[in-house]
Write a protein that holds these residues in place. Structure first.
Motif, mmCIF file in Angstrom:
data_model
loop_
_atom_site.group_PDB
_atom_site.id
_atom_site.type_symbol
_atom_site.label_atom_id
_atom_site.label_comp_id
_atom_site.label_asym_id
_atom_site.label_seq_id
_atom_site.Cartn_x
_atom_site.Cartn_y
_atom_site.Cartn_z
ATOM 1 N N ALA A 150 49.057 23.239 98.044
ATOM 2 C CA ALA A 150 50.170 22.300 97.876
ATOM 3 C C ALA A 150 51.064 22.285 99.121
ATOM 4 O O ALA A 150 51.498 21.221 99.579
ATOM 5 N N LEU A 151 51.342 23.453 99.668
ATOM 6 C CA LEU A 151 52.158 23.538 100.878
ATOM 7 C C LEU A 151 51.444 22.886 102.064
ATOM 8 O O LEU A 151 52.057 22.184 102.867
ATOM 9 N N ALA A 152 50.132 23.122 102.160
ATOM 10 C CA ALA A 152 49.357 22.537 103.260
ATOM 11 C C ALA A 152 49.350 21.015 103.173
ATOM 12 O O ALA A 152 49.542 20.322 104.183
ATOM 13 N N ARG A 153 49.148 20.482 101.971
ATOM 14 C CA ARG A 153 49.173 19.021 101.786
ATOM 15 C C ARG A 153 50.523 18.452 102.184
ATOM 16 O O ARG A 153 50.618 17.413 102.838
ATOM 17 N N SER A 154 51.565 19.139 101.773
ATOM 18 C CA SER A 154 52.913 18.673 102.059
ATOM 19 C C SER A 154 53.184 18.682 103.562
ATOM 20 O O SER A 154 53.762 17.747 104.113
ATOM 21 N N LEU A 155 52.759 19.738 104.244
ATOM 22 C CA LEU A 155 52.957 19.846 105.683
ATOM 23 C C LEU A 155 52.187 18.769 106.439
ATOM 24 O O LEU A 155 52.697 18.190 107.407
ATOM 25 N N GLU A 156 50.976 18.504 106.012
ATOM 26 C CA GLU A 156 50.145 17.527 106.713
ATOM 27 C C GLU A 156 50.700 16.111 106.609
ATOM 28 O O GLU A 156 50.387 15.256 107.441
ATOM 29 N N ARG A 157 51.538 15.872 105.608
ATOM 30 C CA ARG A 157 52.137 14.550 105.454
ATOM 31 C C ARG A 157 53.348 14.354 106.359
ATOM 32 O O ARG A 157 53.849 13.236 106.501
ATOM 33 N N ILE A 158 53.825 15.438 106.976
ATOM 34 C CA ILE A 158 54.981 15.335 107.876
ATOM 35 C C ILE A 158 54.477 14.946 109.256
ATOM 36 O O ILE A 158 53.815 15.735 109.936
ATOM 37 N N THR A 159 54.774 13.737 109.674
ATOM 38 C CA THR A 159 54.266 13.246 110.957
ATOM 39 C C THR A 159 55.374 12.812 111.901
ATOM 40 O O THR A 159 55.097 12.326 112.994
ATOM 41 N N ASP A 160 56.606 12.966 111.502
ATOM 42 C CA ASP A 160 57.721 12.524 112.333
ATOM 43 C C ASP A 160 58.564 13.723 112.749
ATOM 44 O O ASP A 160 58.217 14.876 112.467
ATOM 45 N N SER A 161 59.668 13.460 113.415
ATOM 46 C CA SER A 161 60.514 14.547 113.921
ATOM 47 C C SER A 161 61.975 14.370 113.521
ATOM 48 O O SER A 161 62.883 14.778 114.234
ATOM 49 N N ARG A 162 62.215 13.743 112.348
ATOM 50 C CA ARG A 162 63.578 13.629 111.831
ATOM 51 C C ARG A 162 64.110 15.022 111.481
ATOM 52 O O ARG A 162 63.330 15.952 111.282
ATOM 53 N N PRO A 163 65.419 15.193 111.394
ATOM 54 C CA PRO A 163 65.955 16.487 110.962
ATOM 55 C C PRO A 163 65.355 16.940 109.626
ATOM 56 O O PRO A 163 65.054 18.127 109.442
ATOM 57 N N GLU A 164 65.164 15.986 108.699
ATOM 58 C CA GLU A 164 64.577 16.334 107.392
ATOM 59 C C GLU A 164 63.143 16.832 107.544
ATOM 60 O O GLU A 164 62.714 17.739 106.835
ATOM 61 N N ASP A 165 62.400 16.228 108.493
ATOM 62 C CA ASP A 165 61.019 16.650 108.720
ATOM 63 C C ASP A 165 60.971 18.093 109.216
ATOM 64 O O ASP A 165 60.155 18.895 108.757
ATOM 65 N N ASN A 166 61.838 18.416 110.162
ATOM 66 C CA ASN A 166 61.843 19.774 110.705
ATOM 67 C C ASN A 166 62.321 20.797 109.684
ATOM 68 O O ASN A 166 61.826 21.923 109.639
ATOM 69 N N LYS A 167 63.283 20.405 108.842
ATOM 70 C CA LYS A 167 63.728 21.315 107.780
ATOM 71 C C LYS A 167 62.587 21.595 106.799
ATOM 72 O O LYS A 167 62.411 22.728 106.343
ATOM 73 N N MET A 168 61.816 20.558 106.462
ATOM 74 C CA MET A 168 60.671 20.757 105.575
ATOM 75 C C MET A 168 59.640 21.663 106.225
ATOM 76 O O MET A 168 59.108 22.587 105.587
#
Length: 364
Positions: A150-168
């Motif tokens: 579940a964590l891996a799937r969630s990480l792979e969906r992060i493709t941008d560099s917004r503050p929210e993306d980096n926090k995730m």
């Protein structure tokens, strides 16, 4: 008129009795039962948090105490069901996740996994809180593969560099390391070695650091690579320190690969070291002109071998200390004083140290 008056009075009495049917604020079971009511859900979550935190404080912060466990037994399942059953209630959903973070009970895992399935500009904060909860929770070995997936799937969906993306990214990478399960090695190595302008290089560093927490020998090739990686367009930002620390935590399996790097036999390390010198040259040609591939690879390998401390590195480091290249022999000499030296070879090491020191250029 009398009949109507009596009917009205009865109606008022019934309404009053109905209002009195709500659970008491300090009744966890009753408050948990009100989570399904959209009108009373917010109030129920508030009251449940108050009951739990007060019980926890009264028991010295011991979540394993009987009183605290008794409250958790009553509230965890209803909270989990409420989060799953009412996904449209994002505000109260986050409040539920906040309370589950306090409780740290593995029975809430279905809600946490669902929260990791975040939606852009809708529920990133849910995913962050879920990952933070997994960090502090004792997850059973049998459940870890599902959580890692579940964590891996969630990480792979992060493709941008917004503050929210980096926090995730930060929360999820730390959660993977906290699981202490080698099933997380693959996803962490991908992140640690990823060269992408949309991924802040500090994320690479964090992933390498968490690989050390796993102590998985399978991560060694990636960690060797990480010794020499640098941020695109910013060669001063490297990850050699965290990669070396991770290799040291892996322990003895790191010894032979590091000896190969020291001997100049690791093609990947040599190639990245060459790229690194090229990147330095673009900014500081005066500095780059004094650098060699063997300086870069030998320095990192010597440091890690010295920190590992195994006597098998003695002869290779003595050879490195005999180099005519000042940085190489100095790094090897420093490593020599850190390793386990057999009594019979201490005089040889001592004389080598004196020789290296004596040959240092004036003012070096």
């Amino acid at each position: 008129m009398i009949v109507r008056h009596r009917g009205w009075a009865v109606a008022v009495l019934i309404a009053a009795l109905g209002l009195g049917c709500h659970a008491a604020e300090n009744d966890p079971e009753g408050q948990a039962g009100e989570l399904s009511d959209p009108v009373r859900r917010e109030n129920a979550i508030f009251n449940l948090k108050k009951v739990y935190t007060e019980t926890l404080a009264a028991n010295g912060g011991d979540r394993s105490s009987a009183d605290v466990q008794a409250v958790a037994d009553v509230i965890v399942d209803p909270l989990t069901r409420a989060y799953l059953d009412y996904p449209e209630d994002r505000i109260n959903g986050l409040a539920i996740l906040d309370l589950l973070y306090e409780v740290q009970d593995p029975r809430s895992m279905p809600a946490l996994i669902e929260a990791l399935n975040w939606r852009t500009e809708v529920s990133e904060d849910h995913a962050i809180r879920a990952a933070q909860t997994i960090q502090v929770m004792e997850v059973a070995a049998a459940e870890r593969p599902q959580v890692i997936q579940a964590l891996a799937r969630s990480l792979e969906r992060i493709t941008d560099s917004r503050p929210e993306d980096n926090k995730m990214r930060v929360a999820m990478i730390r959660a993977l390391g906290a699981l202490k399960d080698t099933g997380a090695t693959e996803i962490l190595t991908r992140i640690a070695t990823k060269q992408d302008e949309k991924q802040n290089f500090l994320i690479n560093r964090l992933a390498a650091q968490q690989l050390g927490e796993l102590r998985d020998p399978a991560a060694i090739p990636a960690l060797i690579k990480c010794l020499f990686l640098f941020a695109p367009n910013h060669p001063e930002l490297r990850m050699n320190d965290v990669a070396a620390e991770a290799l040291i935590l892996v322990g003895r399996p790191s010894l032979k690969p590091l000896l190969a790097v020291l001997a100049g036999k690791d093609a990947t390390a040599n190639a990245i070291a060459k790229q690194y010198i090229g990147a330095v040259k673009a900014r500081r040609p005066d500095l780059a002109n004094q650098m060699t591939v063997r300086q870069v690879t030998g320095g990192e390998a010597s440091f890690a071998l010295g920190a590992l401390g195994f006597s098998e590195a003695l002869e290779p480091l003595l050879q490195e200390a005999a180099s005519s290249d000042t940085p190489r022999k100095l790094n090897a000499a420093i490593a020599l004083v850190r390793i386990d030296v057999p009594e019979a070879k201490k005089d040889r090491v001592r004389s080598t140290l004196k020789k290296v020191y004596g040959e240092l250029p004036k003012g070096y």
